[in-house]
Design a protein around this motif. Structure first.
Motif, PDB file in Angstrom:
ATOM      1  N   GLU A  11      -7.906   3.056 -25.872  1.00 18.35           N
ATOM      2  CA  GLU A  11      -7.350   3.165 -27.221  1.00 18.35           C
ATOM      3  C   GLU A  11      -8.440   3.481 -28.231  1.00 18.35           C
ATOM      4  O   GLU A  11      -8.249   4.267 -29.146  1.00 18.35           O
ATOM      5  N   LEU A  12      -9.592   2.855 -28.057  1.00 20.81           N
ATOM      6  CA  LEU A  12     -10.715   3.151 -28.947  1.00 20.81           C
ATOM      7  C   LEU A  12     -11.089   4.624 -28.858  1.00 20.81           C
ATOM      8  O   LEU A  12     -11.355   5.274 -29.864  1.00 20.81           O
ATOM      9  N   GLY A  13     -11.098   5.145 -27.643  1.00 21.30           N
ATOM     10  CA  GLY A  13     -11.409   6.554 -27.466  1.00 21.30           C
ATOM     11  C   GLY A  13     -10.406   7.428 -28.194  1.00 21.30           C
ATOM     12  O   GLY A  13     -10.765   8.418 -28.822  1.00 21.30           O
ATOM     13  N   ASP A  14      -9.124   7.055 -28.134  1.00 19.37           N
ATOM     14  CA  ASP A  14      -8.089   7.811 -28.837  1.00 19.37           C
ATOM     15  C   ASP A  14      -8.328   7.785 -30.327  1.00 19.37           C
ATOM     16  O   ASP A  14      -8.169   8.795 -31.018  1.00 19.37           O
ATOM     17  N   VAL A  15      -8.694   6.611 -30.859  1.00 26.22           N
ATOM     18  CA  VAL A  15      -8.910   6.493 -32.300  1.00 26.22           C
ATOM     19  C   VAL A  15     -10.118   7.334 -32.718  1.00 26.22           C
ATOM     20  O   VAL A  15     -10.067   8.046 -33.723  1.00 26.22           O
ATOM     21  N   GLU A  16     -11.185   7.274 -31.917  1.00 24.54           N
ATOM     22  CA  GLU A  16     -12.364   8.084 -32.248  1.00 24.54           C
ATOM     23  C   GLU A  16     -12.014   9.564 -32.217  1.00 24.54           C
ATOM     24  O   GLU A  16     -12.461  10.342 -33.056  1.00 24.54           O
ATOM     25  N   HIS A  17     -11.206   9.930 -31.234  1.00 24.02           N
ATOM     26  CA  HIS A  17     -10.782  11.326 -31.133  1.00 24.02           C
ATOM     27  C   HIS A  17      -9.980  11.717 -32.368  1.00 24.02           C
ATOM     28  O   HIS A  17     -10.160  12.797 -32.927  1.00 24.02           O
TER      29      HIS A  17
END
Ligand SMILES: [Zn+2]
Length: 55
Positions: A11-17
């Motif tokens: 989820e963190l990766g999605d938010v950073e993306h």
């Protein structure tokens, strides 16, 4: 616990993306077809990268 951690990292990766896409001005558009993602879709998944057709 490990599964939870993996999910949070994903989820963190999605938010950073999503933040990268905000900077690029492409936030809220589908990465496949380029059409705008509906407000409903963004409310359900603020970090969505694809429209309902390509989710
Ligand atoms: Zn699409």
């Amino acid at each position: 616990m490990e599964a939870d951690l993996n999910r949070v990292e994903a989820e963190l990766g999605d938010v950073e993306h999503a933040l990268t896409r905000l900077d690029a001005g492409t936030y809220g558009t589908c990465e496949v077809c380029g059409s705008a993602i509906s407000d409903e879709g963004l409310q359900a998944a603020p970090a969505a990268r694809r429209c309902a057709d390509h989710a």
